[in-house]
Scaffold this motif. Structure first.
Motif, PDB file in Angstrom:
ATOM      1  N   LEU A 270      -5.340  10.682  19.406  1.00  0.00           N
ATOM      2  CA  LEU A 270      -3.725  10.188  18.132  1.00  0.00           C
ATOM      3  C   LEU A 270      -4.323   8.632  17.520  1.00  0.00           C
ATOM      4  O   LEU A 270      -3.837   8.452  16.694  1.00  0.00           O
ATOM      5  N   ALA A 271      -4.988   7.989  18.823  1.00  0.00           N
ATOM      6  CA  ALA A 271      -4.919   6.260  18.253  1.00  0.00           C
ATOM      7  C   ALA A 271      -6.034   6.729  17.259  1.00  0.00           C
ATOM      8  O   ALA A 271      -5.839   6.109  16.548  1.00  0.00           O
ATOM      9  N   TYR A 272      -7.386   7.542  16.931  1.00  0.00           N
ATOM     10  CA  TYR A 272      -7.985   7.959  16.190  1.00  0.00           C
ATOM     11  C   TYR A 272      -7.601   8.395  14.799  1.00  0.00           C
ATOM     12  O   TYR A 272      -8.274   7.432  14.189  1.00  0.00           O
ATOM     13  N   GLU A 273      -6.371   9.133  14.761  1.00  0.00           N
ATOM     14  CA  GLU A 273      -6.332   9.737  13.798  1.00  0.00           C
ATOM     15  C   GLU A 273      -5.070   8.216  12.922  1.00  0.00           C
ATOM     16  O   GLU A 273      -5.007   8.542  11.941  1.00  0.00           O
TER      17      GLU A 273
ATOM     18  N   GLU B 205      -5.941   4.907  13.514  1.00  0.00           N
ATOM     19  CA  GLU B 205      -6.387   4.148  12.878  1.00  0.00           C
ATOM     20  C   GLU B 205      -6.786   4.417  11.196  1.00  0.00           C
ATOM     21  O   GLU B 205      -7.312   4.015   9.632  1.00  0.00           O
ATOM     22  N   VAL B 206      -7.528   6.309  11.307  1.00  0.00           N
ATOM     23  CA  VAL B 206      -7.866   6.492  10.045  1.00  0.00           C
ATOM     24  C   VAL B 206      -6.816   6.814   8.372  1.00  0.00           C
ATOM     25  O   VAL B 206      -7.475   6.657   7.799  1.00  0.00           O
ATOM     26  N   LEU B 207      -5.521   7.008   9.203  1.00  0.00           N
ATOM     27  CA  LEU B 207      -4.541   7.484   8.524  1.00  0.00           C
ATOM     28  C   LEU B 207      -4.400   6.034   7.913  1.00  0.00           C
ATOM     29  O   LEU B 207      -4.191   5.497   6.484  1.00  0.00           O
ATOM     30  N   ARG B 208      -4.386   5.180   8.495  1.00  0.00           N
ATOM     31  CA  ARG B 208      -3.940   3.201   8.688  1.00  0.00           C
ATOM     32  C   ARG B 208      -5.391   2.721   6.920  1.00  0.00           C
ATOM     33  O   ARG B 208      -5.436   2.211   6.476  1.00  0.00           O
ATOM     34  N   GLY B 209      -6.480   3.412   7.312  1.00  0.00           N
ATOM     35  CA  GLY B 209      -8.071   3.442   6.168  1.00  0.00           C
ATOM     36  C   GLY B 209      -7.328   3.910   4.905  1.00  0.00           C
ATOM     37  O   GLY B 209      -7.685   3.381   4.067  1.00  0.00           O
ATOM     38  N   GLU B 210      -6.901   4.836   5.231  1.00  0.00           N
ATOM     39  CA  GLU B 210      -7.383   5.324   3.988  1.00  0.00           C
ATOM     40  C   GLU B 210      -5.486   5.130   3.157  1.00  0.00           C
ATOM     41  O   GLU B 210      -5.720   4.909   2.218  1.00  0.00           O
ATOM     42  N   ALA B 211      -4.555   4.105   3.686  1.00  0.00           N
ATOM     43  CA  ALA B 211      -3.623   3.607   3.263  1.00  0.00           C
ATOM     44  C   ALA B 211      -4.007   2.156   2.504  1.00  0.00           C
ATOM     45  O   ALA B 211      -3.398   1.972   1.488  1.00  0.00           O
ATOM     46  N   ILE B 212      -5.156   1.462   3.482  1.00  0.00           N
ATOM     47  CA  ILE B 212      -5.541   0.433   3.077  1.00  0.00           C
ATOM     48  C   ILE B 212      -6.522   1.207   1.721  1.00  0.00           C
ATOM     49  O   ILE B 212      -6.315  -0.448   0.473  1.00  0.00           O
ATOM     50  N   SER B 213      -6.931   1.861   1.700  1.00  0.00           N
ATOM     51  CA  SER B 213      -7.800   2.218   0.658  1.00  0.00           C
ATOM     52  C   SER B 213      -6.818   2.234  -0.210  1.00  0.00           C
ATOM     53  O   SER B 213      -7.284   1.791  -1.533  1.00  0.00           O
ATOM     54  N   LEU B 214      -6.254   3.045  -0.890  1.00  0.00           N
ATOM     55  CA  LEU B 214      -4.789   3.716  -1.672  1.00  0.00           C
ATOM     56  C   LEU B 214      -4.393   2.189  -2.442  1.00  0.00           C
ATOM     57  O   LEU B 214      -4.316   2.297  -3.412  1.00  0.00           O
ATOM     58  N   ALA B 215      -3.587   1.621  -1.520  1.00  0.00           N
ATOM     59  CA  ALA B 215      -3.226   0.138  -2.295  1.00  0.00           C
ATOM     60  C   ALA B 215      -4.464  -0.842  -2.217  1.00  0.00           C
ATOM     61  O   ALA B 215      -3.309  -1.097  -3.661  1.00  0.00           O
ATOM     62  N   ASP B 216      -5.237  -0.681  -2.303  1.00  0.00           N
ATOM     63  CA  ASP B 216      -6.477  -1.423  -3.312  1.00  0.00           C
ATOM     64  C   ASP B 216      -7.099  -0.849  -4.238  1.00  0.00           C
ATOM     65  O   ASP B 216      -6.628  -1.593  -5.624  1.00  0.00           O
TER      66      ASP B 216
ATOM     67  N   GLU C 280      -4.950  16.153  29.915  1.00  0.00           N
ATOM     68  CA  GLU C 280      -4.682  16.247  28.495  1.00  0.00           C
ATOM     69  C   GLU C 280      -3.661  15.406  27.985  1.00  0.00           C
ATOM     70  O   GLU C 280      -4.576  15.321  26.483  1.00  0.00           O
ATOM     71  N   ILE C 281      -2.592  14.607  28.749  1.00  0.00           N
ATOM     72  CA  ILE C 281      -2.315  13.021  27.695  1.00  0.00           C
ATOM     73  C   ILE C 281      -2.364  11.904  27.418  1.00  0.00           C
ATOM     74  O   ILE C 281      -3.723  11.531  26.138  1.00  0.00           O
ATOM     75  N   LEU C 282      -3.819  11.950  28.271  1.00  0.00           N
ATOM     76  CA  LEU C 282      -4.660  10.549  27.799  1.00  0.00           C
ATOM     77  C   LEU C 282      -6.115  11.155  27.010  1.00  0.00           C
ATOM     78  O   LEU C 282      -6.375  10.638  26.167  1.00  0.00           O
TER      79      LEU C 282
END
Length: 339
Positions: free
Chosen positions: A106-109, A111-122, A98-100
């Motif tokens: 969690l890593a996927y989420e 990355e998704v949030l990172r992409g949305e933050a970059i898009s908002l900044a642009d 379950e942890i794995l």
């Protein structure tokens, strides 16, 4: 001697529930203790071995068994511990999986949030940059200030930024108008919740004695509602006076509430209800004033009592065996001050 371990029953829960239950299991708590000793554990859970077969004259301990029975009980205990070990190993494997899986999600989420933050900044720095400048122009120092008269005739300044578009200033004025409208609506609502009984209005507007309205009429319902609101306001003032121990803080709270009611009563200034409402507020003011006088009298009595106690102590001291000595010292002190 303690009884042998019994295998715990019940289905295995998911997401760590089984592990939490095993930690709370009384049969497994001693394994987690820092002072756990395997020898003491076996001595506590296995009966003593009898020596009567090899030593006929030896003393037999109570509940002791021979070597064959002890061997079978030892195997049973080891089997039970093995079952517990297998069950806990399965729980640990499930938690690890379950942890794995959660780590991957969690890593996927992230990355998704990172992409949305970059898009908002642009978008903010490139596409919407010109639109943002219209609302918050660069070099945002406060420039001229417009003065807008408020309800009482006083002028209230509205800051303006240099090179500010005209519609932004108009939006600020509209926001201020909205706040004032909300205040007017709130005041109007408070006024509607404070009706005046028709009997009070009739007495104040005419010298002719008017009888109470007949039951069932509209005036009768207004009379009941007005009397109920008046009673509610008196009760509110009394509760405020009794709040915080009924001291000066309660008087201050009641006075503040009375001032709000007086400000609200200015709505009826110049109307037939002005005198009746003023008389009602004066009655509330008398209640507050009576409480204030009572507190002052209470403090005066306390100070007088303390003063009389001090005078009594002084008289007792003067009438004691050393009264002459004290009077002599006091006379010498007065003479020194006169010189």
């Amino acid at each position: 001697m303690a009884q042998p371990l019994q295998p715990s029953a019940g289905p295995t829960a998911k997401n760590g529930t089984a592990l939490a239950q095993s930690q709370l299991d009384s049969s497994l708590r001693h394994f987690t203790e820092t002072s756990f000793d395997p020898v003491d554990f076996l001595n506590d859970h296995l009966p003593p071995l009898t020596l009567t077969a090899s030593q006929p004259h030896a003393t037999r301990a109570p509940n002791s068994i021979n070597l064959a029975d002890l061997s079978s009980r030892s195997q049973s205990l080891v089997s039970q511990l093995g079952t517990q070990n297998v069950r806990l190993s399965g729980n640990l494997t499930q938690l690890t999986e379950e942890i794995l899986r959660s780590g991957g999600r969690l890593a996927y989420e992230v990355e998704v949030l990172r992409g949305e933050a970059i898009s908002l900044a642009d978008a903010l720095s490139e596409n919407l940059h010109e639109d943002i400048i219209k609302f918050a122009p660069e070099g945002g120092d406060v420039g001229e200030q417009k003065e807008v008269p408020d309800e009482e005739g006083e002028k209230e300044s509205i800051p303006e930024l240099p090179n500010e578009p005209e519609f932004i200033a108009q939006l600020r004025i509209l926001g201020q108008v909205r706040r004032r409208l909300e205040e007017v609506i709130q005041t109007f609502g408070d006024a509607m919740e404070w009706p005046l009984p028709p009997s009070e209005l009739s007495i104040t507007s005419s010298f002719i004695s008017v009888s109470a309205p007949e039951p069932g009429t509209e005036s009768y319902s207004r009379e009941e509602k007005g009397q109920e609101i008046a009673k509610k306001l008196r009760t509110e003032i009394t509760e405020l006076l009794d709040s915080n121990g009924g001291g000066d803080s309660g008087v201050a709270a009641a006075t503040e509430r009375l001032e709000k009611l007086r400000n609200l009563a200015t709505i009826w200034k110049g109307t037939a209800e002005e005198k009746a409402r003023t008389r009602f507020l004066d009655g509330l003011a008398r209640i507050i004033e009576d409480r204030r006088k009572a507190l002052e009298n209470q403090r005066d009595r306390a100070s007088k009592k303390a003063r009389s106690s001090m005078e009594q102590i002084a008289e007792e001291r003067d009438s004691g065996p050393g009264a002459g000595l004290f009077r002599g010292l006091q006379r010498i002190r007065d003479e020194i001050y006169l010189e």
